[in-house]
Design a protein around this motif. Structure first.
Motif, PDB file in Angstrom:
ATOM      1  N   LEU A   1       3.582   9.842   8.237  1.00  0.00           N
ATOM      2  CA  LEU A   1       3.143   8.750   7.376  1.00  0.00           C
ATOM      3  C   LEU A   1       4.215   8.281   6.395  1.00  0.00           C
ATOM      4  CD1 LEU A   1      -0.402  10.190   6.547  1.00  0.00           C
ATOM      5  CD2 LEU A   1       0.156   8.404   8.221  1.00  0.00           C
TER       6      LEU A   1
ATOM      7  N   LEU B   1      -4.595   9.421   5.158  1.00  0.00           N
ATOM      8  CA  LEU B   1      -3.542   8.624   4.545  1.00  0.00           C
ATOM      9  C   LEU B   1      -3.959   8.146   3.162  1.00  0.00           C
ATOM     10  CD1 LEU B   1      -0.955   6.964   4.365  1.00  0.00           C
ATOM     11  CD2 LEU B   1      -2.026   5.246   5.849  1.00  0.00           C
TER      12      LEU B   1
ATOM     13  N   VAL C   1      -3.692  11.180   0.794  1.00  0.00           N
ATOM     14  CA  VAL C   1      -2.306  11.539   0.474  1.00  0.00           C
ATOM     15  C   VAL C   1      -1.700  10.508  -0.466  1.00  0.00           C
ATOM     16  CG1 VAL C   1       0.010  11.840   1.446  1.00  0.00           C
ATOM     17  CG2 VAL C   1      -1.972  12.830   2.617  1.00  0.00           C
ATOM     18  N   ALA C   2      -1.957   9.242  -0.209  1.00  0.00           N
ATOM     19  CA  ALA C   2      -1.392   8.174  -1.037  1.00  0.00           C
ATOM     20  C   ALA C   2      -1.866   8.254  -2.481  1.00  0.00           C
ATOM     21  CB  ALA C   2      -1.750   6.815  -0.444  1.00  0.00           C
ATOM     22  N   HIS C   3      -3.060   8.796  -2.697  1.00  0.00           N
ATOM     23  CA  HIS C   3      -3.602   8.903  -4.047  1.00  0.00           C
ATOM     24  C   HIS C   3      -3.426  10.302  -4.644  1.00  0.00           C
ATOM     25  CE1 HIS C   3      -5.543   5.116  -2.842  1.00  0.00           C
ATOM     26  NE2 HIS C   3      -5.600   4.873  -4.131  1.00  0.00           N
TER      27      HIS C   3
ATOM     28  N   PRO D   1       0.619  16.146   2.060  1.00  0.00           N
ATOM     29  CA  PRO D   1       0.923  15.794   3.454  1.00  0.00           C
ATOM     30  C   PRO D   1       0.832  17.023   4.346  1.00  0.00           C
ATOM     31  CG  PRO D   1       2.566  14.882   1.961  1.00  0.00           C
ATOM     32  CD  PRO D   1       1.737  15.843   1.156  1.00  0.00           C
TER      33      PRO D   1
ATOM     34  N   ASN E   1      -0.804   8.021  12.159  1.00  0.00           N
ATOM     35  CA  ASN E   1      -0.477   9.441  12.000  1.00  0.00           C
ATOM     36  C   ASN E   1      -0.300  10.176  13.329  1.00  0.00           C
ATOM     37  OD1 ASN E   1       0.336  11.477  10.335  1.00  0.00           O
ATOM     38  ND2 ASN E   1      -1.706  12.238   9.904  1.00  0.00           N
TER      39      ASN E   1
ATOM     40  N   ILE F   1      -2.073   0.262   1.742  1.00  0.00           N
ATOM     41  CA  ILE F   1      -3.191   1.129   1.380  1.00  0.00           C
ATOM     42  C   ILE F   1      -4.429   0.290   1.075  1.00  0.00           C
ATOM     43  CG2 ILE F   1      -4.012   2.832  -0.288  1.00  0.00           C
ATOM     44  CD1 ILE F   1      -1.889   3.822   1.753  1.00  0.00           C
TER      45      ILE F   1
ATOM     46  N   ARG G   1       3.863  -0.474  -0.114  1.00  0.00           N
ATOM     47  CA  ARG G   1       2.920   0.620   0.148  1.00  0.00           C
ATOM     48  C   ARG G   1       1.519   0.298  -0.356  1.00  0.00           C
ATOM     49  NH1 ARG G   1       3.110   6.720  -1.887  1.00  0.00           N
ATOM     50  NH2 ARG G   1       1.140   6.831  -2.973  1.00  0.00           N
ATOM     51  N   ASP G   2       1.397  -0.215  -1.586  1.00  0.00           N
ATOM     52  CA  ASP G   2       0.078  -0.475  -2.160  1.00  0.00           C
ATOM     53  C   ASP G   2      -0.680  -1.523  -1.360  1.00  0.00           C
ATOM     54  OD1 ASP G   2       0.641   1.387  -4.087  1.00  0.00           O
ATOM     55  OD2 ASP G   2       1.055  -0.075  -5.678  1.00  0.00           O
TER      56      ASP G   2
ATOM     57  N   LEU H   1       4.176   5.446   3.234  1.00  0.00           N
ATOM     58  CA  LEU H   1       4.142   5.917   1.854  1.00  0.00           C
ATOM     59  C   LEU H   1       5.400   5.533   1.086  1.00  0.00           C
ATOM     60  CD1 LEU H   1       2.652   9.447   2.573  1.00  0.00           C
ATOM     61  CD2 LEU H   1       1.455   7.507   1.542  1.00  0.00           C
ATOM     62  N   ASP H   2       6.520   5.376   1.776  1.00  0.00           N
ATOM     63  CA  ASP H   2       7.789   5.027   1.130  1.00  0.00           C
ATOM     64  C   ASP H   2       8.078   3.531   1.158  1.00  0.00           C
ATOM     65  OD1 ASP H   2       8.168   7.743   0.761  1.00  0.00           O
ATOM     66  OD2 ASP H   2       9.364   7.976   2.588  1.00  0.00           O
TER      67      ASP H   2
END
Length: 292
Positions: A85, A69, A72-74, A79, A39, A98, A94-95, A89-90
């Motif tokens: 990030l 992060l 935000v991902a969850h 953001p 970040n 994370i 991604r999973d 995230l895109d």
């Protein structure tokens, strides 16, 4: 050889140059990264890729930006306007990224050094700090991660008690290990000030100068506080030297009783005081600005 590394914040080019300068060998050396892997810098995804590729030769701690992060991902936090990030995230995997991140640690003990991102509470000894970090790590890796992230944020409670339980207990631990800078002499946390030690706010002391700190004399290394700058004492290392702000990326060799500082200059990726403005046209070598 064992190297401690200050905040990266997505500055993968600086990381690559530093590893080259160290002639880092995964079969011989170990790298302990003191949190804020991602970040604000320009290449958070590439930074994670490089660190993960090091496998067991790198121990990566979680900092406040790494927890951000996860949140935000969850969908727990929106953001921030200074976030960089998006590529993570895109990403199609991604999973996986994370999940890798949530397996990282909040504190470590290696070569006699207690390693954290931000600091420890005055009331904790070394073993308690490690044990409390493990409590939070278990929640981060558990099936109820989104629920925990929803209650993780907040500035209360601001003082440690062994009687703290549940969400309050874990929130205090997270705040201390990933956010602490200044404290009141009675141990209460302060989150309003980010100045360096030369500009101490009235009535506050750096967490490592807190009266009666039970880890006094325990070698501790931390990052997080870029306006503090480099501190190199026998039992205290501060290694966030403002890479993302145009300072330097700093690594300290600490194995076998040796102490060797290695630094690389960093291009400025963010302009202090202007969080919406990446520093695309700003040259390297400027001093660190706002604390990361």
């Amino acid at each position: 050889m064992h190297y401690l590394l200050g905040d990266l914040q997505g500055c993968d080019d600086a990381l690559a140059r530093l590893l080259d300068l160290l002639a880092f060998s995964p079969s011989r050396d170990h790298l302990s990264v003191l949190g804020d892997l991602v970040n604000r810098g320009p290449a958070s995804l590439a930074t994670l890729e490089r660190l993960k590729a090091l496998g067991a030769s790198a121990t990566c701690l979680l900092g406040n930006h790494d927890l951000h992060l996860l949140a935000v991902a969850h969908g727990v936090r929106p953001p921030h306007r200074s976030d960089t990030l998006g590529p993570i995230l895109d990403h199609p995997r991604r999973d996986d990224w994370i999940d890798w991140l949530r397996q990282r640690r909040l504190a470590d003990l290696r070569d006699g050094w207690l390693l954290v991102h931000a600091g420890v509470a005055a009331a904790w000894d070394r073993e308690q700090a490690l044990g409390l970090a493990a409590e939070v790590e278990a929640r981060l890796r558990g099936d109820d991660l989104p629920a925990f992230l929803h209650v993780m944020y907040g500035n209360q409670p601001d003082r440690w008690s062994d009687g703290l339980a549940g969400d309050d207990r874990l929130r205090f631990v997270v705040n201390t290990l990933t956010r602490i800078r200044w404290v009141h002499p009675d141990g209460r946390l302060d989150f309003a000030s980010k100045e360096g030690a030369a500009d101490a706010p009235a009535g506050l002391v750096p967490w490592f100068e807190a009266p009666g700190r039970r880890t006094a004399g325990v070698p501790i290394a931390f990052g997080h506080w870029s306006t503090l700058g480099l501190i190199d004492r026998p039992d205290l290392l501060a290694l966030d030297t403002g890479c993302v702000w145009g300072g330097a990326l700093s690594a300290m060799r600490v194995d076998g009783g040796r102490r060797e500082l290695v630094q690389v200059p960093c291009a400025q990726a963010q302009v202090p005081g202007a969080p919406t403005q990446p520093a695309a046209a700003v040259g390297a070598g400027a001093g660190p600005g706002a604390a990361a």
